[in-house]
Design a protein around this motif. Structure first.
Motif, PDB file in Angstrom:
ATOM      1  N   SER A 112     -23.409  26.047  17.258  1.00 25.85           N
ATOM      2  CA  SER A 112     -24.746  26.809  16.523  1.00 25.85           C
ATOM      3  C   SER A 112     -24.593  27.882  16.226  1.00 25.85           C
ATOM      4  O   SER A 112     -24.741  29.147  16.482  1.00 25.85           O
ATOM      5  CB  SER A 112     -25.884  26.101  17.742  1.00 25.85           C
ATOM      6  N   GLY A 113     -25.323  28.885  14.959  1.00 25.14           N
ATOM      7  CA  GLY A 113     -25.808  29.694  14.345  1.00 25.14           C
ATOM      8  C   GLY A 113     -26.900  30.133  15.311  1.00 25.14           C
ATOM      9  O   GLY A 113     -27.364  31.313  15.267  1.00 25.14           O
ATOM     10  N   THR A 114     -28.255  28.959  15.904  1.00 26.89           N
ATOM     11  CA  THR A 114     -29.489  28.988  16.764  1.00 26.89           C
ATOM     12  C   THR A 114     -28.829  30.181  17.827  1.00 26.89           C
ATOM     13  O   THR A 114     -29.742  31.031  18.367  1.00 26.89           O
ATOM     14  CB  THR A 114     -29.625  27.762  17.227  1.00 26.89           C
TER      15      THR A 114
ATOM     16  N   THR B 146     -24.161  23.665  14.408  1.00 26.94           N
ATOM     17  CA  THR B 146     -23.492  22.688  15.580  1.00 26.94           C
ATOM     18  C   THR B 146     -22.805  21.999  15.057  1.00 26.94           C
ATOM     19  O   THR B 146     -21.764  21.147  15.359  1.00 26.94           O
ATOM     20  CB  THR B 146     -25.059  22.054  16.349  1.00 26.94           C
TER      21      THR B 146
ATOM     22  N   SER C 143     -27.329  23.218  19.162  1.00 26.05           N
ATOM     23  CA  SER C 143     -28.907  23.254  19.386  1.00 26.05           C
ATOM     24  C   SER C 143     -29.366  21.706  19.253  1.00 26.05           C
ATOM     25  O   SER C 143     -30.359  21.526  18.784  1.00 26.05           O
ATOM     26  CB  SER C 143     -29.287  23.819  18.022  1.00 26.05           C
TER      27      SER C 143
ATOM     28  N   HIS D 184     -26.828  22.112  10.970  1.00 26.14           N
ATOM     29  CA  HIS D 184     -27.367  22.876  11.682  1.00 26.14           C
ATOM     30  C   HIS D 184     -27.934  21.915  12.147  1.00 26.14           C
ATOM     31  O   HIS D 184     -28.557  21.005  12.427  1.00 26.14           O
ATOM     32  CB  HIS D 184     -27.935  24.058  11.019  1.00 26.14           C
TER      33      HIS D 184
ATOM     34  N   THR E   9     -30.274  22.516  14.292  1.00 27.65           N
ATOM     35  CA  THR E   9     -31.641  22.835  14.108  1.00 27.65           C
ATOM     36  C   THR E   9     -32.050  21.776  13.031  1.00 27.65           C
ATOM     37  O   THR E   9     -33.345  20.902  13.155  1.00 27.65           O
ATOM     38  CB  THR E   9     -31.797  24.352  13.247  1.00 27.65           C
TER      39      THR E   9
ATOM     40  N   TYR F 216     -29.410  31.875   8.495  1.00 25.37           N
ATOM     41  CA  TYR F 216     -31.052  31.698   8.428  1.00 25.37           C
ATOM     42  C   TYR F 216     -31.053  33.058   7.983  1.00 25.37           C
ATOM     43  O   TYR F 216     -32.422  33.491   7.778  1.00 25.37           O
ATOM     44  CB  TYR F 216     -31.294  31.804  10.500  1.00 25.37           C
TER      45      TYR F 216
END
Ligand SMILES: Nc1ncnc2c1ncn2[C@@H]1O[C@H](COP(=O)(O)OP(=O)(O)OP(=O)(O)O)[C@@H](O)[C@H]1O
Ligand SMILES: Nc1ncnc2c1ncn2[C@@H]1O[C@H](COP(=O)(O)OP(=O)(O)OP(=O)(O)O)[C@@H](O)[C@H]1O
Ligand SMILES: [Mg+2]
Ligand SMILES: [Mg+2]
Ligand SMILES: O=P([O-])([O-])[O-]
Lengths: 313, 318, 306, 277, 277
Positions: free
Chosen positions: A41-43, A72, A91, A172, A174, A198
């Motif tokens: 995940s980039g989150t 993700t 995420s 993602h 998200t 993002y």
């Protein structure tokens, strides 16, 4: 809470194990090396990369923790294969198909919640009409069935200009959280601008008065000078996303979601540095959650994870 | 000048004999002599292996891709949604992105590059040429990532002040910057072509009372046209293959549009996005990478062939 | 400016009226001067952009360059972040690219210039090399990812990246070495053959030493190309955060351009990253400048005049 | 071999060349060169040249290699200034105007003064376009007028019959001698006053040489011609006056007959009789 | 200019050159060329050559440009085969062995037969390394031995005194004449049996030419020498036998005195008296 893992943690010797854990960590601190590979995940990336950095500076200078951020789903693709990554940040929760794939590949997966995130909708700082929107209004902007293309379609007093909806792309978690839990698997509106990075989204919103985008709270707090968040009315008045409101049972709860990291248990058994890093993450995540824009986890869950990890020794 | 009296008589060193004695080492030499050409041939084949490797990987995986996505859908599809639940793999958005960014680049690079070439070859004195040309070549040596940074953090904000509707990521800015990057290439290749037009030809025209401009336009450029056009084609090929500038400055929107103020994705940027996301091997999206790369490869390959054909076919004989 | 036209007493009728010619002359000269101005401005355009680019990068980044930045490890915290890892990664990459391209490039050049019969094979290899030179770098990235990273299962390590880069810059070295070898006059190798030297002895003792400056120049230029390339390595997969320094061929690594890439796109996460990117660009440009100057010095200083 | 045959003719023609005698004394001066000095950097290539070129005559310039012949003839249309290091002092008056004056426009001069070079240098265009090049840059666009100019110029250069059916073919398809005559035609198309020729036949075979020489004899009825040549027999055959250059100086300048039969300078004699050069 | 002075000497020396007379008749044959034919592709460059080269003599090969002199001399050490299109028929026996035989190793031949070229071609290495080159490629590595060979060869080429203090300097610092003698020294270093020289003085000034000529006279005491020269006076001065080539054929081959004083073929006479070539 540790859903999905095929190996249930031994909850019995919860208290007794506390000491041994620290002993182990102290011993291990002497001579651990090798690498730990984290993707996903980039989150979660900002949180995880800070954890990795602190771990390498303060705990194990010889262990190399690499943190990537494919997203993700793409991360799971690399995690659920033989000789894959050690951790996958997520995420959203792991899906059933993904669990099946793990099983098929003989990979044992353990889930750790690492923090709570609020799905935040952001707009241009000079957008003075959409500062407060209801949950339904927000959904109508992004949903194909919403019938909304202009701001004035939402409320007549809004400007007669086209809305530019944006969000992270399908790599993602998200996106998937939004798609599954908020749109209820309804189609996204045509022409929604989906991005891999993002940072691109932040830029796009910062530069476009009619833009509206959604992503993790962390990307909002770090860019408050460029963008503003929409306060969401879930029926009881507008709620501003903040570390307090997105915390467990906070007012922002409908848009709050846990974020995770998944551990390849076999890797943790095989490689002491992976286990050690897992322990570090579990025990230190709350310390860094706030500064990277996440709400902390309840202590009880952390204890639960610790006892699971002890069981791997 | 008494050379040889002492030479062979009672010499401490008899070279002849020594050479005869060392003849045994000749065997080693003979071996080397036999092995070396073969070894070098193997080394030289690596360049061929590289091409074969490229073709093989691209073709085999592309083939697999077309098992999953019909080739017609790929080349005629206007929707590219590789990650969605209901993925669609139309390559047209990428093709338009690539073509539009290249066209913008050539709009910058061709006129400026050609005019630069004309100035250097026809107007500048030797000294001026010798100072300006290496400076232009610096421009060609700057890594593309730096141009990407420049496009994103400098050119785009400026353009946004001028063009109100311009998005923060758009195809215009990287297109322009790519063009700037290609200027030295076009300029230097065109200049080579123009300088190889014989002086006598220029003098012939000047002696008729032609101005420099007329000599350039009516004699030099027509005579050098093949080299000049080849430089354009190579420039286009370079623009098509350029990656980092578009990746950074054009975002990753897979729009099928012709609006240059919008974010668009090129084939190269798509490859970066998908591999940057590190697509798991075996998924359709993973194979799509190769199909796109194959398309890109074919495009640039044809361009390079075309450039070579033009410069050979239309070379003026003087 | 009036040339006496009456002096001409041609019997044939005249088409070229000197008065009209005179009148048009001024227009033509003005056009010529305008064009010259335009051409000059065009030439300066590239240079001005270059100046702006450099000024802009330096003004943004120079303040961030200090010893800690140059020697420090990567970090999420911009005040703490350093690029030693990327510098070392770049050096390690060079440690693969330099010997591999030299060996392959010079070997190929020798084969083509000294051994291959001028015929089908020769022109096939030659055409192949010029085609390779035109293949986009990202395609090499895909080749590297497929062959070195996955099929040979090296992973995204120095060796895989280095081999990929080597193939990418190979044509540069081959072409430069070929030119250098061709420039060695025939009479030198004849002298060597005349002494009873074998072909390989002649190549090793006469041709290569004489061609060395040209070969080195090409090799350095290919290195500077490799140092600046980003796309193939991103395709191969370089982590966004890699704090440890690479210590060997089988270590994961990052390099300066990739670091610039990540910091550029992350600038909206942490604004200072843009400055770090600019500072890293300065370092990269300086490295390239040094490399290219070395190449020029070698070319000018050691090039033999026969 | 070819040279030998050409040489044999000389003796015959030198005698038959009587045009010099019949020239009226009051001929106008086209070029008047006064105290011309020219340097290539520090190399003093022309030293204090004084020379008058007369209207409707052929003026030959002879001299050994490197003596400055080409330099001088290129100064007459200021082509020499294409070499950046050239420095010039002195005057050259063309029909009364000093062409070395800064304010003098070279393009103007060159529309009045055509030039033919040692190596034929047609443009890589069609035969027609080669000849039409000059008129076109001077603004003549009318197709009919151009056609007429092209035909007349090609006729004037005695090549019309050979090319009239292939006007749209590339000029490089012609033989060397044809190319040279095409270049002369290209010159004629702008109706010049003077034609400068720098060894126009040295790249040609004897047959083509003869054709070009005949052509020159024809042209001088209309034009003033200055010709540089290595070939003394040629100078003797076709010119009215001859200047002998040596080391950048004019050693002797006189009627061609005088120069070849009764030179006043020892060096001229030595050169003409082949004792050096 | 220089050539003129050199020529003046000739007449004197031709007479003083009496070495031919004193050569004993039973001289050994070094090279025996039989029915040699050579083609460059389709171009028949050597036609049925028959020629014997004798031990410790200077054999000169003269003839006009393009007649095949270089081709022939390069065939003697098989350098001509570096040109890929060359085809050869016939025999060349070197001390009884046919060197054109496939099984014959050229490297062996070339260690016995040194070659000096038209343009001095030292390697871009130090003077020492130039001379040591041959011994080294033949496996002699011992520093002391090499030192000795280098000194002896440089002495043999009469250049030792000029270079002994700068052995480690680059050979390109030497003058043309010195470079040529260095190339001869380089040849001597492998103690050849025969030395082939292809116009060894044509790139040198008269003074250096004289030095090299003296050296050749000295060298023939130990070596058999075949020399190609454009300069007939040179052939007359230094050679014992002379072969006159024309269009790839040997027109005449005889003692130098005979060739120059009493040639049997009209073409030889014409060439020698400068009537063509
Ligand atoms: N472009 C140049 N730069 C420098 N020196 C030049 C240049 N052109 C000619 N020269 C020198 O000027 C002198 C005269 O040259 P020029 O070409 O006028 O001789 P020429 O009489 O035409 O000789 P040729 O018969 O060989 O054509 C020569 O010494 C020459 O070296
Ligand atoms: N490498 C080659 N390829 C093809 N033809 C060649 C080659 N070398 C020489 N020739 C031809 O062979 C013929 C003899 O050439 P060669 O060099 O032996 O003449 P030469 O007598 O040495 O002349 P010069 O006195 O000019 O050196 C010439 O017609 C020449 O064109
Ligand atoms: Mg001349
Ligand atoms: Mg020769
Ligand atoms: O990057 P994600 O957290 O949205 O997967």
């Amino acid at each position: 809470a540790c859903g999905g893992g095929s190996n249930e943690p031994a909850e019995t010797d919860n208290t007794g194990s506390e000491d041994t854990t620290e002993d182990n960590a102290a011993e291990a601190a002497e001579d651990l090396d090798g690498s730990v590979v984290v993707d996903g995940s980039g989150t979660v990336y900002p949180l995880m990369s800070v954890l990795a950095e602190e771990y390498m500076i303060n705990e194990q200078p010889n262990v190399s923790v690499e943190v990537s951020r494919s997203g993700t789903s793409a991360g799971f693709g690399k995690f659920l294969v033989p000789n894959g990554t050690d951790f996958n940040d997520a995420s959203r929760e792991i899906k059933d198909e993904e669990l099946e794939e793990a099983e098929a590949n003989g990979i044992e997966v353990q889930e750790f919640k690492v923090a709570l995130d609020g799905l935040t909708f952001v707009i241009h700082p000079e957008n003075d009409w959409a500062k407060e929107l209801t949950e339904e209004e927000l959904i109508s902007i992004f949903s194909a069935d919403g019938g909304v293309t202009k701001w004035s379609d939402i409320r007549p007093e809004f400007p007669d200009e086209e809305i530019k909806p944006m969000g992270p792309n399908e790599n993602h978690g998200t996106y998937e959280f939004f798609y599954e839990n908020i749109l209820d698997k309804g189609d996204l509106v045509d022409g929604v601008n989906l991005q891999q990075e993002y940072s691109t989204l932040v830029n796009l919103v910062a530069e476009d008065k009619n833009a509206i985008a959604f992503f993790g709270f962390g990307y909002y707090v770090n860019n408050q000078d460029q963008i503003q968040a929409v306060n969401v009315d879930f029926g009881e008045g507008p709620v501003e996303p903040s570390l307090d409101t997105i915390a467990e049972d906070g007012d922002y709860a409908p848009f709050t979601r846990p974020v995770f990291t998944y551990l390849n248990v076999d890797m943790a058994k095989e490689k002491p540095q992976v286990l050690d890093f897992a322990r570090y993450v579990v025990n230190n995540v709350n310390e860094f959650a706030g500064e990277t824009g996440f709400a902390p986890l309840p202590e009880s869950e952390i204890e639960e994870y610790n006892s699971f990890l002890d069981g791997l020794n | 000048m008494d050379v040889n009296s002492e030479m062979n008589k009672g010499n401490a060193v008899n070279v002849r004999k020594m050479i005869e004695q060392k003849k045994s080492s000749r065997n080693l030499n003979n071996l080397i002599e036999k092995v070396m050409p073969k070894l070098l041939f193997v080394i030289a084949s690596i360049s061929i292996l590289t091409t074969v490797g490229i073709l093989y990987t691209l073709l085999s995986e592309t083939f697999e891709f077309f098992q999953r996505v019909p080739i017609v859908d790929f080349f005629t599809g206007t929707v590219l949604r590789p990650l969605s639940q209901d993925p669609q793999f139309g390559v047209l958005p990428l093709l338009t992105g690539t073509i539009i960014s290249s066209v913008i680049a050539m709009f910058v690079a061709i006129p400026i590059g050609l005019m630069t070439a004309i100035f250097l070859s026809e107007y500048a004195s030797d000294k001026v040429r010798r100072t300006l040309k290496p400076m232009l070549e610096i421009l060609a040596g700057i890594p593309t990532i730096v141009y990407g940074f420049f496009a994103f953090t400098f050119v785009t904000p400026i353009l946004r002040d001028i063009i109100p509707g311009l998005q923060a990521t758009n195809i215009l800015s990287p297109g322009i910057v790519m063009g700037i990057m290609i200027i030295p290439m076009v300029a230097s290749l065109s200049e080579d072509a123009m300088s190889s037009v014989p002086r006598a030809m220029r003098e012939g025209a000047l002696a008729l009372g032609a101005t420099r401009l007329e000599v350039t336009g009516k004699v030099v450029i027509p005579a050098a046209i093949s080299g000049i056009i080849a430089s354009f084609v190579l420039g286009i090929s370079r623009a098509i293959g350029e990656t980092m500038i578009v990746t950074i400055a054009s975002g990753s929107t897979k729009n099928f549009t012709f609006d240059i103020t919008q974010s668009m994705q090129t084939m190269t940027a798509y490859i970066v996005e998908v591999t940057g996301g590190d697509a798991p091997a075996g998924s359709t999206i993973y194979y799509s990478l190769y199909a796109v790369a194959m398309t890109l490869f074919v495009f640039t390959f044809l361009m390079n062939l075309l450039a070579r054909y033009i410069s050979r076919r239309f070379r003026e004989e003087y | 400016m009036n040339i006496d036209t009456t002096t001409q007493t041609n019997t044939t009728s005249k088409y070229i009226d000197q008065n009209t010619v005179q009148k048009r002359m001024n227009k033509r000269l003005i056009k010529n001067n305008l064009a010259k101005g335009l051409f000059f401005v065009s030439t300066m355009f590239g240079l001005v952009v270059l100046a702006i680019l450099i000024f802009r990068v330096f003004s943004q980044g120079i303040g961030w360059i200090n010893v800690d930045f140059l020697t420090g490890r990567l970090s999420n915290n911009p005040d703490r972040a350093g690029i030693m890892g990327a510098i070392l990664g770049t050096l390690w990459l060079m440690a693969v690219v330099a010997p591999v391209t030299m060996l392959l490039g010079v070997g190929t050049a020798i084969y083509l210039e000294a051994y291959a019969k001028k015929g089908k094979i020769h022109s096939f290899i030659q055409a192949n090399i010029s085609n390779l030179a035109g293949v986009p770098s990202i395609v090499f990235g895909i080749l590297g990812m497929t062959i070195f990273v996955r099929a040979l299962d090296l992973g995204g390590v120095v060796l895989a990246g280095g081999l990929t880069m080597s193939l990418l810059v190979l044509p540069i070295v081959v072409v430069a070495s070929q030119e250098a070898i061709r420039a060695v006059p025939n009479h030198l190798s004849e002298a060597s053959y005349g002494m009873g030297a074998t072909k390989w002895q002649t190549i090793k003792n006469v041709i290569l030493p004489a061609a060395l400056p040209g070969i080195l120049t090409g090799a350095i230029l290919s290195l500077s190309r490799a140092i600046g390339e980003t796309a193939p390595l991103i395709v191969i997969g370089i982590p966004a955060l890699l704090i440890p320094f690479p210590g060997g061929l089988m270590d994961r690594f990052t390099i300066l351009p990739v670091q610039i890439y990540y910091w550029t796109i992350d600038a909206s996460l942490v604004a200072e990253y843009a400055n770090l990117a600019a500072a890293t660009i300065i370092v990269l440009l300086i490295v390239l400048f040094i490399l290219n100057s070395t190449a020029i010095i070698i070319r000018n200083k050691f090039q033999q005049r026969y | 071999m070819g040279m030998l045959t050409a040489e044999k003719k000389v003796n015959v023609e030198i005698k038959s060349n009587s045009s010099v005698e019949t020239v009226p004394a009051e001929k106008k001066v086209v070029y008047d060169t006064k105290n011309l000095n020219l340097w290539y950097g520090k190399d003093h290539a022309l030293k204090n040249i004084n020379l008058e070129v007369y209207e409707k005559e052929v003026t030959a310039i002879i001299g050994p290699s490197g003596c400055g012949k080409s330099t001088y003839i290129k100064t007459l249309n200021r082509m020499v200034q294409l070499v950046p290091i050239v420095k010039i002092s002195g005057d050259i008056e063309y029909r009364g105007q000093n062409i070395l004056d800064k304010s003098f426009k070279v393009e103007d001069l060159r529309t009045r003064v055509g030039m033919v070079f040692q190596k034929p240098n047609p443009f890589p265009k069609s035969i027609y376009d080669n000849v039409a090049y000059g008129p076109r840059i001077h603004g003549i666009k009318n197709k009919k007028v151009l056609d007429e100019i092209v035909e007349r110029s090609l006729r004037g250069a005695a090549i019309w019959d050979e090319v009239k059916d292939r006007l749209s073919e590339n000029a490089y398809g012609l033989s060397g001698g044809q190319q040279q005559r095409l270049c002369i035609a290209r010159c004629l198309a702008i109706e010049p006053d003077v034609i400068l020729m720098d060894e126009p036949t040295s790249a040609l075979d004897p047959k083509s040489t003869l054709k070009v020489e005949e052509l020159i004899q024809e042209l001088k009825k209309e034009y003033s011609i200055v010709i540089v040549t290595h070939n003394m027999q040629q100078a003797a055959r076709i010119s009215d006056r001859t200047a002998f250059f040596l080391n950048g100086e004019v050693v002797e300048y006189d009627k061609t007959d005088t120069i070849f039969s009764n030179p006043s300078d020892k060096r001229t004699e030595d050169y003409i009789t082949g004792r050096f050069g």
